[in-house]
Design an enzyme around this catalytic site. Sequence first.
Site, mmCIF file in Angstrom:
data_model
loop_
_atom_site.group_PDB
_atom_site.id
_atom_site.type_symbol
_atom_site.label_atom_id
_atom_site.label_comp_id
_atom_site.label_asym_id
_atom_site.label_seq_id
_atom_site.Cartn_x
_atom_site.Cartn_y
_atom_site.Cartn_z
ATOM 1 N N GLU A 51 -11.327 17.727 -14.156
ATOM 2 C CA GLU A 51 -10.544 16.802 -13.299
ATOM 3 C C GLU A 51 -11.414 15.969 -12.344
ATOM 4 O OE1 GLU A 51 -8.457 19.182 -15.260
ATOM 5 O OE2 GLU A 51 -7.049 17.870 -14.241
ATOM 6 N N TYR B 122 -13.973 17.134 -10.407
ATOM 7 C CA TYR B 122 -14.490 17.863 -9.243
ATOM 8 C C TYR B 122 -16.011 18.048 -9.372
ATOM 9 C CZ TYR B 122 -9.643 18.659 -7.839
ATOM 10 O OH TYR B 122 -8.340 18.481 -7.433
ATOM 11 N N ARG C 10 -13.171 26.147 -16.746
ATOM 12 C CA ARG C 10 -12.249 25.053 -17.070
ATOM 13 C C ARG C 10 -13.072 23.805 -17.340
ATOM 14 N NH1 ARG C 10 -6.611 22.976 -14.356
ATOM 15 N NH2 ARG C 10 -5.945 21.882 -16.221
ATOM 16 N N HIS D 147 -8.947 13.099 -11.976
ATOM 17 C CA HIS D 147 -7.815 12.679 -11.147
ATOM 18 C C HIS D 147 -7.800 11.167 -10.939
ATOM 19 C CE1 HIS D 147 -6.202 16.549 -10.495
ATOM 20 N NE2 HIS D 147 -7.113 16.992 -9.658
ATOM 21 N N ARG E 242 -7.139 6.163 -14.902
ATOM 22 C CA ARG E 242 -5.988 5.245 -14.853
ATOM 23 C C ARG E 242 -5.158 5.359 -16.126
ATOM 24 N NH1 ARG E 242 -4.972 5.308 -10.243
ATOM 25 N NH2 ARG E 242 -3.722 3.410 -10.233
ATOM 26 N N GLN F 255 8.020 15.267 -9.211
ATOM 27 C CA GLN F 255 8.647 14.880 -7.943
ATOM 28 C C GLN F 255 8.509 15.904 -6.826
ATOM 29 O OE1 GLN F 255 12.245 12.673 -9.753
ATOM 30 N NE2 GLN F 255 12.701 12.808 -7.590
ATOM 31 N N CYS G 121 9.790 22.671 -6.907
ATOM 32 C CA CYS G 121 10.109 22.188 -8.247
ATOM 33 C C CYS G 121 11.501 21.586 -8.258
ATOM 34 C CB CYS G 121 10.027 23.338 -9.241
ATOM 35 S SG CYS G 121 10.581 22.873 -10.885
ATOM 36 N N VAL H 172 41.157 16.965 -10.537
ATOM 37 C CA VAL H 172 41.920 17.903 -9.713
ATOM 38 C C VAL H 172 42.421 17.208 -8.452
ATOM 39 C CG1 VAL H 172 40.782 20.001 -10.505
ATOM 40 C CG2 VAL H 172 39.789 18.692 -8.625
ATOM 41 N N ALA I 252 17.837 14.011 -7.632
ATOM 42 C CA ALA I 252 18.148 15.277 -8.293
ATOM 43 C C ALA I 252 17.570 16.448 -7.517
ATOM 44 C CB ALA I 252 17.621 15.244 -9.719
HETATM 45 P P1 NAP Z 1 17.208 3.312 -3.848
HETATM 46 O O1 NAP Z 1 15.951 3.998 -4.162
HETATM 47 O O2 NAP Z 1 17.853 3.563 -2.553
HETATM 48 O O3 NAP Z 1 16.946 1.759 -4.025
HETATM 49 C C1 NAP Z 1 17.943 0.805 -3.825
HETATM 50 C C2 NAP Z 1 17.361 -0.607 -3.849
HETATM 51 O O4 NAP Z 1 18.380 -1.507 -3.586
HETATM 52 C C3 NAP Z 1 16.280 -0.831 -2.844
HETATM 53 O O5 NAP Z 1 15.267 -1.586 -3.479
HETATM 54 C C4 NAP Z 1 16.938 -1.640 -1.735
HETATM 55 O O6 NAP Z 1 15.934 -2.519 -1.327
HETATM 56 C C5 NAP Z 1 18.099 -2.312 -2.448
HETATM 57 N N1 NAP Z 1 19.336 -2.361 -1.662
HETATM 58 C C6 NAP Z 1 19.930 -1.359 -0.981
HETATM 59 N N2 NAP Z 1 21.063 -1.761 -0.415
HETATM 60 C C7 NAP Z 1 21.224 -3.056 -0.742
HETATM 61 C C8 NAP Z 1 22.217 -4.024 -0.465
HETATM 62 N N3 NAP Z 1 23.286 -3.737 0.272
HETATM 63 N N4 NAP Z 1 22.064 -5.261 -0.975
HETATM 64 C C9 NAP Z 1 20.998 -5.567 -1.718
HETATM 65 N N5 NAP Z 1 20.008 -4.687 -2.011
HETATM 66 C C10 NAP Z 1 20.130 -3.443 -1.521
HETATM 67 O O7 NAP Z 1 18.284 3.649 -4.934
HETATM 68 P P2 NAP Z 1 18.131 3.812 -6.494
HETATM 69 O O8 NAP Z 1 17.067 2.960 -7.067
HETATM 70 O O9 NAP Z 1 19.502 3.612 -7.006
HETATM 71 O O10 NAP Z 1 17.701 5.305 -6.661
HETATM 72 C C11 NAP Z 1 18.598 6.323 -6.263
HETATM 73 C C12 NAP Z 1 17.898 7.650 -6.209
HETATM 74 O O11 NAP Z 1 17.488 8.032 -7.500
HETATM 75 C C13 NAP Z 1 16.692 7.649 -5.320
HETATM 76 O O12 NAP Z 1 16.922 8.530 -4.259
HETATM 77 C C14 NAP Z 1 15.587 8.139 -6.170
HETATM 78 O O13 NAP Z 1 14.991 9.269 -5.575
HETATM 79 C C15 NAP Z 1 16.218 8.581 -7.454
HETATM 80 N N6 NAP Z 1 15.416 8.095 -8.584
HETATM 81 C C16 NAP Z 1 14.074 8.182 -8.543
HETATM 82 C C17 NAP Z 1 13.319 7.713 -9.588
HETATM 83 C C18 NAP Z 1 11.826 7.799 -9.524
HETATM 84 O O14 NAP Z 1 11.271 8.137 -8.507
HETATM 85 N N7 NAP Z 1 11.132 7.480 -10.579
HETATM 86 C C19 NAP Z 1 13.926 7.153 -10.673
HETATM 87 C C20 NAP Z 1 15.303 7.036 -10.676
HETATM 88 C C21 NAP Z 1 16.046 7.494 -9.625
HETATM 89 P P3 NAP Z 1 16.118 -3.668 -0.242
HETATM 90 O O15 NAP Z 1 17.070 -3.094 0.783
HETATM 91 O O16 NAP Z 1 14.745 -3.921 0.262
HETATM 92 O O17 NAP Z 1 16.652 -4.811 -0.983
HETATM 93 FE FE1 SF4 Z 2 7.029 19.595 -11.164
HETATM 94 FE FE2 SF4 Z 2 9.311 20.922 -11.462
HETATM 95 FE FE3 SF4 Z 2 9.194 18.325 -12.063
HETATM 96 FE FE4 SF4 Z 2 7.979 20.162 -13.591
HETATM 97 S S1 SF4 Z 2 10.185 19.927 -13.253
HETATM 98 S S2 SF4 Z 2 7.105 18.253 -12.922
HETATM 99 S S3 SF4 Z 2 7.271 21.608 -12.054
HETATM 100 S S4 SF4 Z 2 8.929 19.225 -10.052
#
Ligand code: NAP
Ligand code: SF4
Length: 674
Positions: free
Chosen positions: A165, A167, A215, A253, A256, A340, A354, A450, A660
Site C-alpha cells: 500500500e 508504506y 504483506r 494508497h 489513482r 461509507q 460498518c 395501515v 442507509a
Molecule cells: P443531498 O446529498 O442532500 O443532495 C441534495 C442536492 O440538492 C444538493 O446538491 C443540494 O445542493 C440540492 N438541493 C437541496 N435542496 C434544494 C432545493 N430546495 N432546490 C434546489 N436544490 C436543492 O441528497 P441526495 O443526493 O438526494 O442524497 C440523499 C442521501 O443519500 C444522502 O444523505 C447521501 O448520504 C445518500 N447517498 C450517498 C451516496 C454516496 O455517497 N455515494 C450516493 C447516493 C445516496 P444546493 O443546495 O447547493 O443546490
Molecule cells: Fe465498509 Fe461495511 Fe460498507 Fe463494507 S459494507 S465497505 S465494511 S461500511
Amino acid sequence: MSFPHLLRPLDLGFTTIKNRIMMGSMHTRMELIDRTYERLAAFYGERAKGSAGLIVTGGYAPNESGVIEAGAPVFDSEKDVPNHRIVTDRVHAEGGKILMQVLHTGRNAKIDQPVGASDIPSRINPCTPHILTSNEIEQTIEDFAQCSLLAKQADYDGVEIMASEGYLINQMLVTRTNNRTDEWGGSYENRMRFAIEIIRRVKEKVGDDFIIMYRISAIDLVEDGCTGAEIIQLAKALEKVGVTIFNTGIGWHEARIPTIAYMVPRAAWRFAIRNIAENVNIPVIASNRINTPEVAEDIVASGDAAMVSMARPMLADPHFARKVTNGEANEINTCIGCNQACLDFIFTDRVASCLVNPKAARELEFDEAVKNAGDKTIAVIGSGPAGLSAACTAAELGHTVTLFEAGSEIGGQLNLAKIVPDKTEFYEFIRYFDSQLKKYNVDIQLNTRVDANTLGGQFDEVIVATGIVPRTPDIPGIDHPSVMSYLDLLTGNVKAGKRVAVLGAGGIGFDVAVLLAHGKGDSAPDTDTFLLKWGVDTTMSEPGSLSRAGPCFPAPAHEITMLQRKPKSLGRSLGLTSGWVLRAELGAAGVHSVPGVTYQKIDDEGLHYSVNDEDKLLAVDSIVVCTGQDSDNALYQELTASGLNCRLIGGASEAKELDALAAVSQGMEVAANL
Ligand code: NAP
Ligand code: SF4
C-alpha cells in the site's frame, strides 16, 4: 453450494489454521478511544467466535516515526505486553489465532516530520520526509524485530510485516520514492535489502514456531512502481530468509485507480495474486474485493491463492466463517464495498464501523444497550433500511414482529441503489435482510397500507419507518414535461433525452449522472472492462502495471450538466474514498459542473439560471431533479393524532440525515431499546 477448499485446514508445519478464511488487517482507530483493549478484545473475540481461521490486527508501529497519525499505537515496550494479552487471551479462548501487524508508514505518517527513503513527498501527504540515515535504517530494522518479539511475548500467533500500500518498506523498494545512492538505493538488489533484512532479523528474534506473514504489494498501480517480474524476484528472496506465508496488498494508497470500492469487480485482482502464487513454494493469501464465500472458494479451488483475506467483510459479518462452516452462507451480511462507515470514517478521524452492521467496533455499546429479552408484539411500518433493521433486530431479540410494506417488495430506497451502475452489491443487503426476516419469523405484510384503525390495540409498540419523498424545488416551470424526478429515471419509468441537466449534486445527483453516462447497472461490473477502463497492464510488464495507453473510458450516452446552488466545487458531500472515483468517471465522460447557480425557470428552451447575476440558458431535452428529500411522516402524524404511541425512525424522522448508514443504525438502536 459447499465450500470444501475454503474450509480445509492450512498446515504451516508448526501450526495449523482451521480454515482458509482470514480477517485481514484494518485500522479501526479503536486504539484512540477509551477502554481500548477491552474494545479490541470484544471486536476480535467476536470474529474468533465466528470461526475466522486467522485474524490480523490493525497496524502497530515499531517506533514513533512509523505511526499512521499522531497518537496511533506504537508497540516498543514490554509494559504494553499485558494489555495486548487481553486481546490474545480472548481470541484464543474463542478458538482463534491472531497475528499482530507491524506497520511503519514512512512518508505517509500524518505527523509533523515523517521519514522516508528519500525526501520525496507523497501525493496523499505533502510533508517532505526526513531522509533516513544509514544508522536510522539499521535502527528501524531492529525496531521491526523487537516489535515482533514483543508480539510473541504478548502471545500473538505471529506477525504480519506490512509492506504494501505504499508504506515504508514499499517506499524503499521503488525508484518512485527511493533515489538513494548508498547500499539501500540504486540497484533493485539494494532496494530490496531493507525488506529482506527486516525478515531476516525478525526471524532471528522470534524463531521457527511463530508465523511471519509478509504483506507484499502484488501490484503497485503507481508510476515507477514494480513490475510483475520484480515482485516475483522479491517474493523468492523473502521466502528464502524465512517468510511463512505471503499476504497481498493491491495498489498504493496514492494510486489513482480504485482498488477496493464498490465499483471494483469482485476478485478483480486475482491475476496479480496468481503472479506470486505460481512462483513461490509457500502459501499466498488473496485480498481486495473478495466478499462472498463463492468467490473465495473459487480462488482457493483454482490455486490462485491458498487462503483469502477479508477485512471489511468481517466488519460486515463477524460470523462469516461460521456461517460458511454451518451451511448458512445465505445468512451472511455481505460487505457491499461502499466504504461509507469504514474507510471514510477512518480517513475523517472517526472510529470505523460498518453501514450494514453498525455494531462493528461498537460491540460493547450494543451489548450494553440491550436491556431486556424481547417479549412484546411490535409493528414496523416501512421496509426500507431503517424498518428492516428495526424489524430484524427486534425479532432477533425475541419480540413478535409484523412488518407492513405498502409496496410489493421489501427494500425501500435500497431497491433504487441497486439500479445504479456498479451498485449491484446492494442486492446482497436486501438478500441478507430477507434471510433474517425469515429466520426470526417476521410476519411480512406486503402491499399493505395501515392506519390507526388497523393497528389500534394490536401491538405493544409501533415503529414508523415510512421513509422519504423526493423534494420538489420551487422553480417556475418545474411541472414542464422535460422535468423528471430521479425516482422515475432510476426505476425506468421515463427516459432522458440526449442533453440532460441534473439539478442537485449530492450522492443521488452523482449516481444519476453516472447512470446517464454509462447506462443501467443491472449486472455486476465486469473485470476486463474495469481493468481496461482504468488502464491496468494485466501482463504486469510495465512499471507499476500501468498500461502505456492509459485509462480508456467509454463514450458517454448523454451530454450531461450538473448544477448546484452552493458556490463550492461539486461532489464535496461524497465519501472520501469513492467520491474521487465518481468525479474521475464523470470528468472522463465530459460532464459539465456548474456551482453557484440561482434557478430562474424551466420552459421549452430549457433551464434558465444565473451565476453571479449573469443570466444563462442551458438548452436541454431533459431535467432530472435530484434536490434531496423531505420526510414522509404523514402516517406518523395520523397515528399519533389518534392517540397511538409510535416511534419514528429513518428518513421519515429526519430526511436530512437520510442515508442507509444512519437508517440502519437507528433501526437497530430503537429495536434494542424497546
Ligand atoms: P443531498 O446529498 O442532500 O443532495 C441534495 C442536492 O440538492 C444538493 O446538491 C443540494 O445542493 C440540492 N438541493 C437541496 N435542496 C434544494 C432545493 N430546495 N432546490 C434546489 N436544490 C436543492 O441528497 P441526495 O443526493 O438526494 O442524497 C440523499 C442521501 O443519500 C444522502 O444523505 C447521501 O448520504 C445518500 N447517498 C450517498 C451516496 C454516496 O455517497 N455515494 C450516493 C447516493 C445516496 P444546493 O443546495 O447547493 O443546490
Ligand atoms: Fe465498509 Fe461495511 Fe460498507 Fe463494507 S459494507 S465497505 S465494511 S461500511
